[in-house]
Design a protein around this motif. Structure first.
Motif, PDB file in Angstrom:
ATOM      1  N   LYS A 141     -11.097 -16.463  -5.349  1.00 34.94           N
ATOM      2  CA  LYS A 141     -11.553 -15.681  -6.492  1.00 34.94           C
ATOM      3  C   LYS A 141     -10.404 -14.820  -7.013  1.00 34.94           C
ATOM      4  CE  LYS A 141     -16.435 -15.485  -5.185  1.00 34.94           C
ATOM      5  NZ  LYS A 141     -17.584 -14.594  -4.894  1.00 34.94           N
ATOM      6  N   GLY A 142      -9.446 -15.445  -7.626  1.00 31.69           N
ATOM      7  CA  GLY A 142      -8.309 -14.731  -8.183  1.00 31.69           C
ATOM      8  C   GLY A 142      -7.145 -14.627  -7.213  1.00 31.69           C
ATOM      9  N   CYS A 143      -5.995 -14.231  -7.748  1.00 32.25           N
ATOM     10  CA  CYS A 143      -4.775 -14.153  -6.929  1.00 32.25           C
ATOM     11  C   CYS A 143      -4.842 -13.026  -5.908  1.00 32.25           C
ATOM     12  CB  CYS A 143      -3.557 -13.986  -7.834  1.00 32.25           C
ATOM     13  SG  CYS A 143      -3.617 -12.528  -8.898  1.00 32.25           S
ATOM     14  N   GLN A 144      -5.585 -11.967  -6.192  1.00 35.38           N
ATOM     15  CA  GLN A 144      -5.647 -10.832  -5.264  1.00 35.38           C
ATOM     16  C   GLN A 144      -6.277 -11.240  -3.937  1.00 35.38           C
ATOM     17  OE1 GLN A 144      -4.194  -7.843  -5.884  1.00 35.38           O
ATOM     18  NE2 GLN A 144      -4.608  -7.448  -3.733  1.00 35.38           N
ATOM     19  N   ALA A 145      -7.272 -12.142  -3.990  1.00 30.70           N
ATOM     20  CA  ALA A 145      -7.890 -12.628  -2.757  1.00 30.70           C
ATOM     21  C   ALA A 145      -6.873 -13.359  -1.893  1.00 30.70           C
ATOM     22  CB  ALA A 145      -9.068 -13.545  -3.088  1.00 30.70           C
ATOM     23  N   VAL A 146      -5.972 -14.089  -2.550  1.00 28.85           N
ATOM     24  CA  VAL A 146      -4.915 -14.798  -1.817  1.00 28.85           C
ATOM     25  C   VAL A 146      -3.925 -13.801  -1.221  1.00 28.85           C
ATOM     26  CG1 VAL A 146      -3.014 -16.444  -2.028  1.00 28.85           C
ATOM     27  CG2 VAL A 146      -5.163 -16.844  -3.248  1.00 28.85           C
ATOM     28  N   PHE A 147      -3.538 -12.791  -2.008  1.00 30.09           N
ATOM     29  CA  PHE A 147      -2.596 -11.789  -1.509  1.00 30.09           C
ATOM     30  C   PHE A 147      -3.165 -11.088  -0.277  1.00 30.09           C
ATOM     31  CE2 PHE A 147      -1.010 -11.170  -6.162  1.00 30.09           C
ATOM     32  CZ  PHE A 147      -0.428 -12.426  -6.109  1.00 30.09           C
ATOM     33  N   ASP A 148      -4.425 -10.690  -0.358  1.00 23.82           N
ATOM     34  CA  ASP A 148      -5.062  -9.992   0.766  1.00 23.82           C
ATOM     35  C   ASP A 148      -5.102 -10.875   2.006  1.00 23.82           C
ATOM     36  OD1 ASP A 148      -5.454  -7.860  -0.918  1.00 23.82           O
ATOM     37  OD2 ASP A 148      -7.544  -8.351  -1.381  1.00 23.82           O
ATOM     38  N   PHE A 149      -5.389 -12.168   1.822  1.00 24.15           N
ATOM     39  CA  PHE A 149      -5.472 -13.085   2.960  1.00 24.15           C
ATOM     40  C   PHE A 149      -4.111 -13.239   3.634  1.00 24.15           C
ATOM     41  CE2 PHE A 149      -5.540 -17.388   4.829  1.00 24.15           C
ATOM     42  CZ  PHE A 149      -6.638 -17.250   5.664  1.00 24.15           C
ATOM     43  N   PHE A 150      -3.053 -13.330   2.839  1.00 21.16           N
ATOM     44  CA  PHE A 150      -1.710 -13.469   3.409  1.00 21.16           C
ATOM     45  C   PHE A 150      -1.292 -12.188   4.128  1.00 21.16           C
ATOM     46  CE2 PHE A 150      -1.432 -17.353   1.208  1.00 21.16           C
ATOM     47  CZ  PHE A 150      -0.300 -18.028   1.614  1.00 21.16           C
ATOM     48  N   ILE A 151      -1.623 -11.025   3.546  1.00 21.34           N
ATOM     49  CA  ILE A 151      -1.270  -9.755   4.185  1.00 21.34           C
ATOM     50  C   ILE A 151      -2.032  -9.579   5.492  1.00 21.34           C
ATOM     51  CG2 ILE A 151      -1.400  -7.240   3.919  1.00 21.34           C
ATOM     52  CD1 ILE A 151      -0.907  -7.645   0.929  1.00 21.34           C
ATOM     53  N   GLU A 152      -3.300  -9.973   5.518  1.00 16.72           N
ATOM     54  CA  GLU A 152      -4.092  -9.878   6.744  1.00 16.72           C
ATOM     55  C   GLU A 152      -3.512 -10.741   7.853  1.00 16.72           C
ATOM     56  OE1 GLU A 152      -8.014 -10.989   5.702  1.00 16.72           O
ATOM     57  OE2 GLU A 152      -8.468  -9.142   4.604  1.00 16.72           O
TER      58      GLU A 152
END
Length: 250
Positions: free
Chosen positions: A164-175
């Motif tokens: 659901k958007g690029c922010q969801a991907v960023f959060d997943f990579f940071i986690e």
């Protein structure tokens, strides 16, 4: 301790923990088997090489990342060892279990997975075997076949296909201890391909795809670092001074 109850409790926790990826679960199962072999001792020592082979994890960086994650998420306590002749110490956390009867709370999916890891795979007399009866719902009916909620299953599949958007991907990579820049590369790569594989098929689960991306990136970065160090060493060996005194006798 009851092997099946501990394993069922672990898988129940896996089901609701979105932070986990297949490498985490594979590593936990390898450590769980070592714990079982030690008769559920308070703590035990493991060899990284043996655990990596048992969990089918080929990268050291992936192994250390996963065991550190499991430690920080309270699945276990990890005591690393700097002694090559002495393995690291592991203390498995006791996931809450219950001694109440399984009536009304039985989950055949968890029992089926636990059955695959039970030593010897001996039949359990008097207990339900999910392979012999098709039950898809989380509650086992008293009689007849359970109804399947296709609406919830469809929503879950659509949610997992694309983020659901690029922010969801960023959060997943940071986690998962990766930078947002790496997540941006992943998002832009598959966004331009309409979230399809190289053979034109739709992606089933972007999180699983992102996990594979991170594992390959970790291996690539490690190899790149090794190659850069080797190249730097070669340059140091070839470097000569520009100021030479030719007046001195040989």
């Amino acid at each position: 301790m009851n092997y099946i109850k501990l394993l069922n409790a672990a898988f129940l926790k896996f089901y609701s923990d979105d932070r986990l990826n297949p490498s985490h679960i594979s590593l936990y199962m390898a450590l769980f088997q070592e714990w079982n072999s030690s008769r559920f001792a308070d703590d035990f020592f493991v060899s990284r090489r043996d655990i990596m082979q048992a969990s089918k994890i080929g990268s050291k960086s992936t192994y250390h990342r996963c065991v550190t994650d499991l430690h920080s998420w309270n699945y276990l306590t990890y005591y690393p060892s700097n002694n090559p002749y002495k393995g690291s110490k592991i203390k498995m956390s006791l996931i809450e279990t219950s001694d109440e009867p399984v009536t009304g709370r039985y989950n055949p999916k968890l029992e089926q997975v636990a059955e695959q890891y039970r030593p010897g795979n001996e039949p359990i007399t008097g207990q339900y075997h999910p392979i012999l009866e098709q039950v898809v719902d989380s509650h086992r009916p008293i009689s007849g076949q359970a109804l399947v909620s296709y609406i919830n299953n469809t929503k879950q599949l659509k949610h997992n296909k694309t983020p659901k958007g690029c922010q969801a991907v960023f959060d997943f990579f940071i986690e998962n201890s990766f930078s947002a820049d790496e997540g941006k590369k992943f998002f832009e790569y598959y966004e331009t391909r309409n979230w399809q594989t190289s053979n034109g098929k739709e992606i089933r689960d972007w999180r699983s795809l992102a996990t594979n991306w991170m594992e390959r990136a970790a291996v690539f970065n490690e190899e790149k670092k090794t190659n850069n160090n080797a190249l730097s060493q070669i340059k140091d060996n070839l470097r000569t001074t520009k100021s030479k005194d030719y007046g001195q006798p040989l």
